[in-house]
Design an enzyme around this catalytic site. Structure first.
Site, PDB file in Angstrom:
ATOM      1  N   LYS A 191      34.683  32.365  27.305  1.00 25.97           N
ATOM      2  CA  LYS A 191      34.676  33.780  26.946  1.00 25.97           C
ATOM      3  C   LYS A 191      35.534  34.526  27.961  1.00 25.97           C
ATOM      4  O   LYS A 191      35.107  34.808  29.078  1.00 25.97           O
ATOM      5  CB  LYS A 191      33.253  34.361  26.949  1.00 25.97           C
ATOM      6  CG  LYS A 191      33.208  35.715  26.266  1.00 25.97           C
ATOM      7  CD  LYS A 191      32.287  36.723  26.895  1.00 25.97           C
ATOM      8  CE  LYS A 191      32.792  37.412  28.102  1.00 25.97           C
ATOM      9  NZ  LYS A 191      33.984  38.253  27.935  1.00 25.97           N
ATOM     10  N   ALA A 193      37.846  37.750  29.531  1.00 28.71           N
ATOM     11  CA  ALA A 193      37.599  39.193  29.633  1.00 28.71           C
ATOM     12  C   ALA A 193      38.190  39.921  28.428  1.00 28.71           C
ATOM     13  O   ALA A 193      39.237  39.533  27.906  1.00 28.71           O
ATOM     14  CB  ALA A 193      38.227  39.729  30.916  1.00 28.71           C
ATOM     15  N   GLU A 267      31.769  32.225  40.982  1.00 27.94           N
ATOM     16  CA  GLU A 267      32.884  32.696  41.814  1.00 27.94           C
ATOM     17  C   GLU A 267      32.853  34.212  41.723  1.00 27.94           C
ATOM     18  O   GLU A 267      33.247  34.784  40.700  1.00 27.94           O
ATOM     19  CB  GLU A 267      34.218  32.148  41.284  1.00 27.94           C
ATOM     20  CG  GLU A 267      34.346  30.638  41.370  1.00 27.94           C
ATOM     21  CD  GLU A 267      34.580  30.145  42.786  1.00 27.94           C
ATOM     22  OE1 GLU A 267      34.899  30.965  43.676  1.00 27.94           O
ATOM     23  OE2 GLU A 267      34.429  28.935  43.016  1.00 27.94           O
ATOM     24  N   CYS A 301      40.309  38.726  44.134  1.00 29.85           N
ATOM     25  CA  CYS A 301      39.043  38.596  44.863  1.00 29.85           C
ATOM     26  C   CYS A 301      39.301  38.261  46.328  1.00 29.85           C
ATOM     27  O   CYS A 301      38.487  38.557  47.192  1.00 29.85           O
ATOM     28  CB  CYS A 301      38.179  37.529  44.214  1.00 29.85           C
ATOM     29  SG  CYS A 301      39.058  35.973  44.013  1.00 29.85           S
ATOM     30  N   GLU A 398      34.630  46.347  47.091  1.00 28.30           N
ATOM     31  CA  GLU A 398      35.977  45.851  46.770  1.00 28.30           C
ATOM     32  C   GLU A 398      36.842  47.026  46.322  1.00 28.30           C
ATOM     33  O   GLU A 398      36.459  47.758  45.409  1.00 28.30           O
ATOM     34  CB  GLU A 398      35.912  44.864  45.605  1.00 28.30           C
ATOM     35  CG  GLU A 398      35.399  43.502  45.961  1.00 28.30           C
ATOM     36  CD  GLU A 398      35.471  42.557  44.772  1.00 28.30           C
ATOM     37  OE1 GLU A 398      34.718  42.754  43.806  1.00 28.30           O
ATOM     38  OE2 GLU A 398      36.282  41.621  44.813  1.00 28.30           O
TER      39      GLU A 398
HETATM   40  P1  NAP Z   1      33.160  41.503  35.600  1.00 31.19           P
HETATM   41  O1  NAP Z   1      33.006  42.888  35.123  1.00 31.19           O
HETATM   42  O2  NAP Z   1      32.015  40.887  36.307  1.00 31.19           O
HETATM   43  O3  NAP Z   1      33.546  40.643  34.302  1.00 31.19           O
HETATM   44  C1  NAP Z   1      33.835  39.279  34.379  1.00 31.19           C
HETATM   45  C2  NAP Z   1      33.534  38.625  33.051  1.00 31.19           C
HETATM   46  O4  NAP Z   1      32.148  38.752  32.772  1.00 31.19           O
HETATM   47  C3  NAP Z   1      34.263  39.253  31.861  1.00 31.19           C
HETATM   48  O5  NAP Z   1      34.571  38.239  30.931  1.00 31.19           O
HETATM   49  C4  NAP Z   1      33.211  40.181  31.298  1.00 31.19           C
HETATM   50  O6  NAP Z   1      33.379  40.467  29.938  1.00 31.19           O
HETATM   51  C5  NAP Z   1      31.968  39.357  31.506  1.00 31.19           C
HETATM   52  N1  NAP Z   1      30.725  40.138  31.530  1.00 31.19           N
HETATM   53  C6  NAP Z   1      30.538  41.431  31.872  1.00 31.19           C
HETATM   54  N2  NAP Z   1      29.234  41.744  31.755  1.00 31.19           N
HETATM   55  C7  NAP Z   1      28.598  40.632  31.319  1.00 31.19           C
HETATM   56  C8  NAP Z   1      27.249  40.322  31.007  1.00 31.19           C
HETATM   57  N3  NAP Z   1      26.264  41.214  31.114  1.00 31.19           N
HETATM   58  N4  NAP Z   1      26.970  39.084  30.594  1.00 31.19           N
HETATM   59  C9  NAP Z   1      27.934  38.151  30.469  1.00 31.19           C
HETATM   60  N5  NAP Z   1      29.235  38.375  30.756  1.00 31.19           N
HETATM   61  C10 NAP Z   1      29.561  39.605  31.186  1.00 31.19           C
HETATM   62  O7  NAP Z   1      34.403  41.330  36.542  1.00 31.19           O
HETATM   63  P2  NAP Z   1      35.896  41.807  36.314  1.00 31.19           P
HETATM   64  O8  NAP Z   1      35.965  43.262  36.527  1.00 31.19           O
HETATM   65  O9  NAP Z   1      36.398  41.264  35.026  1.00 31.19           O
HETATM   66  O10 NAP Z   1      36.645  41.017  37.469  1.00 31.19           O
HETATM   67  C11 NAP Z   1      36.734  41.474  38.763  1.00 31.19           C
HETATM   68  C12 NAP Z   1      35.706  40.808  39.646  1.00 31.19           C
HETATM   69  O11 NAP Z   1      35.870  39.397  39.594  1.00 31.19           O
HETATM   70  C13 NAP Z   1      35.859  41.193  41.099  1.00 31.19           C
HETATM   71  O12 NAP Z   1      34.594  41.402  41.648  1.00 31.19           O
HETATM   72  C14 NAP Z   1      36.526  39.972  41.701  1.00 31.19           C
HETATM   73  O13 NAP Z   1      36.335  39.832  43.079  1.00 31.19           O
HETATM   74  C15 NAP Z   1      35.897  38.885  40.919  1.00 31.19           C
HETATM   75  N6  NAP Z   1      36.710  37.666  40.970  1.00 31.19           N
HETATM   76  C16 NAP Z   1      36.259  36.629  41.707  1.00 31.19           C
HETATM   77  C17 NAP Z   1      37.024  35.474  41.820  1.00 31.19           C
HETATM   78  C18 NAP Z   1      36.559  34.301  42.634  1.00 31.19           C
HETATM   79  O14 NAP Z   1      37.133  33.228  42.477  1.00 31.19           O
HETATM   80  N7  NAP Z   1      35.562  34.441  43.493  1.00 31.19           N
HETATM   81  C19 NAP Z   1      38.250  35.398  41.152  1.00 31.19           C
HETATM   82  C20 NAP Z   1      38.676  36.480  40.398  1.00 31.19           C
HETATM   83  C21 NAP Z   1      37.888  37.613  40.308  1.00 31.19           C
HETATM   84  P3  NAP Z   1      34.044  41.868  29.464  1.00 31.19           P
HETATM   85  O15 NAP Z   1      35.456  41.782  29.862  1.00 31.19           O
HETATM   86  O16 NAP Z   1      33.857  41.882  28.004  1.00 31.19           O
HETATM   87  O17 NAP Z   1      33.301  42.952  30.190  1.00 31.19           O
END
Ligand code: NAP
Length: 495
Positions: A191, A193, A267, A301, A398
């Site tokens: 799934k 984003a 992650e 990240c 962040e």
């Molecule tokens: P996010 O809002 O947490 O969303 C990530 C994924 O989760 C998206 O596919 C999102 O879908 C989905 N999601 C959101 N709410 C959900 C729920 N209640 N249940 C299941 N899935 C859900 O994060 P983001 O804004 O896309 O990405 C940025 C974040 O990712 C930052 O915090 C960054 O540090 C972190 N990140 C970490 C790494 C690592 O390797 N540690 C790498 C890259 C990014 P939707 O798009 O439909 O909302």
């Protein structure tokens, strides 16, 4: 769906890929959502709607789990050499189509083309690396301490995996999960984003061309990620959740997975300190800071979120950083000149602005940037702040944007305490000519990854992941990444 950008008109491959976003990819077929609803995809550089992808219902979700289940036995029994060759072919096709894929990433994510090219190379590398790992999965065999029997340990695919990925690396965050999962013999439901689904669908078409059988990789997009994910985790056939995204959503998913005792790899977010010691090579530290801060316009990240410069080098470092940041070309990601593309959404720009205003209100000084330009697109200018106090919100959250907050420090122990004063522990950067000192500091900093005199640490051959609230488990690396998708089976046998 109509995609009417020059990019698609000029590149037949792109049109072909875009056509695939007509459908959810389930069981090797492209199909609309069962209720016909779609999610619009926006170009962050122009705010124009560029595509629409299906919005999966719970019925579609069940169909994806069903397809992954149907394909599971055949894939786990496919010889490792054959799996390896298919993964290798994925690497080759991604490498051949690198320009097209980079343009697509740039279009839907907004990142500069040069960053998108780097992402495609990194993303493809997970297939090459895991093609090599697929044929090196071995077990253990030994005599029990009692001498009565042998201990045999076999590593088996964990089962059906749900993979959830963020928008900031639409290709690499997916391949970093899909490649080891397939190497281990698992089938998956991805799934991606909602902001960046086109790359995930383009890659699904490419996997099919590479020989990945129907149902081994399924891709669904939804505007309803909570209930859709909960439904998958509640399905007893699903055994694994691998998530990359924010710590907040990660916590929710861990709680959901706990209800069904599902193995989780997480992650999550970061708050990387970037430490420059007095004895650092100034130019090297500036080069590294630009990479650590500005790769993906700060939307990473691992991005340097807090920069600490020791008193003796502080002024020269801040001035060098200001000059470099102020000279960056800001523009649409797809322009070849662009060095800093737009943020992903208006909401992201507003968050960055809030953090900058908060820091300024607490005494930080703006040395460049700091003001949102008028016009279309979600742009935020490259910004350097000095004298950022420890209580500024950006020292704890962040930023996820092109803002470099610099603070001065005096002592090594002081900066280690500051670096560790966060719930996160993903990445950290240290610049010093004294490698022994750097290694000593690296051992004291609470972080899953440290870059010593480097602005970049990501490498498919190294274990990527965080400690504290930055996550659980590792991706990539020798054995680490693939181990997340396998379970040990112990057999006691007397021979
Ligand atoms: P996010 O809002 O947490 O969303 C990530 C994924 O989760 C998206 O596919 C999102 O879908 C989905 N999601 C959101 N709410 C959900 C729920 N209640 N249940 C299941 N899935 C859900 O994060 P983001 O804004 O896309 O990405 C940025 C974040 O990712 C930052 O915090 C960054 O540090 C972190 N990140 C970490 C790494 C690592 O390797 N540690 C790498 C890259 C990014 P939707 O798009 O439909 O909302």
């Amino acid at each position: 769906m109509n995609i009417s950008t020059d990019l698609f008109d000029q590149d037949p491959d792109m049109t072909e890929y875009a056509a695939f976003s007509h459908g959810l990819y389930i069981g090797g077929e492209w199909r609309p959502s069962s209720d016909g609803r779609v999610i619009e995809v926006v170009d962050p550089s122009t705010e124009a709607v560029i595509a629409a992808v299906p919005d999966a219902t719970l019925a579609d979700t069940t169909a994806a789990v069903e397809a992954a289940t149907q394909a599971a036995a055949g894939w786990r029994e496919t010889p490792p050499r054959k799996r390896s060759e298919i993964l290798r072919r994925c690497f080759e096709l991604m490498s051949e189509r690198a320009e097209t894929l980079a343009a697509l990433i740039s279009l839907e994510n907004g990142k500069a083309l040069r960053d998108a090219r780097g992402e495609v190379a990194y993303a493809a590398e997970f297939f090459r690396w895991n093609a090599e790992e697929a044929v090196r999965i071995s077990g253990e065999f030994g005599l029990a301490p009692s001498g009565t029997n042998r201990i045999v340990v076999d590593y088996q695919p964990i089962g059906i995996c749900v993979l959830i990925t963020p928008w900031n690396f639409p290709a690499a965050m997916a391949t970093r999960k899909i490649a080891p999962a397939l190497a281990a013999g698992c089938t998956v439901i991805l799934k991606p984003a909602s902001e960046t689904p086109l790359t995930a669908y383009a890659l699904a078409a490419l996997y099919e061309e590479a020989g990945v059988p129907p149902g081994v990789v399924n891709v669904i997009t939804t505007s309803n990620p909570g209930p859709v994910t909960a439904a998958m985790l509640a399905d007893p056939r699903v055994r694994k959740l691998s998530f990359t995204g924010s710590t907040g959503v990660g916590r929710v998913l861990l709680a959901e997975a706990a209800r069904h005792v599902i193995s989780c790899s997480m992650e999550l977010g970061g708050n990387a300190p970037f430490i420059v010691l007095d004895d650092a090579d100034l130019e090297a530290a500036l080069d590294g800071a630009m990479i650590a801060k500005m790769r993906n316009a700060g939307e990473a990240c691992t991005a340097a979120n807090r920069l600490y410069a020791q008193a003796g080098i502080h002024d020269a470092f801040v001035e060098g950083l200001r000059k470099r940041m102020a000279a960056l070309t800001v523009g649409p990601g797809t322009d070849t000149e662009t060095e800093c593309g737009p943020m992903i959404t208006r909401k992201a720009v507003d968050k960055i602005d809030r953090l900058v205003q908060d820091a300024v209100a607490r005494g930080a000084k703006i040395l460049c940037g700091g003001t949102i330009a008028e016009g279309r697109g979600f742009f935020y200018p490259p910004t350097v702040l000095s004298d950022v106090p420890a209580d500024a919100a950006m020292a704890h959250e962040e930023i996820f944007g092109p803002v470099a907050p610099v603070s001065r420090f005096e002592q090594e122990a002081e900066v280690i305490a500051k670096a560790n004063d966060t719930e996160y522990g993903l990445a950290a950067y240290i610049y010093t000519r004294d490698i022994a000192k750097g290694m000593r500091m690296a051992s004291k900093i609470e972080s899953g990854m440290i870059a010593l005199n480097r602005g970049l640490m990501s490498d498919p051959a190294a274990p990527f992941g965080g400690v504290k609230q930055s996550g659980l488990g590792r991706e990539g690396g020798q054995k680490h990444g693939i181990a997340e998708f396998m379970e040990a089976k112990y057999i006691a046998v007397t021979i």
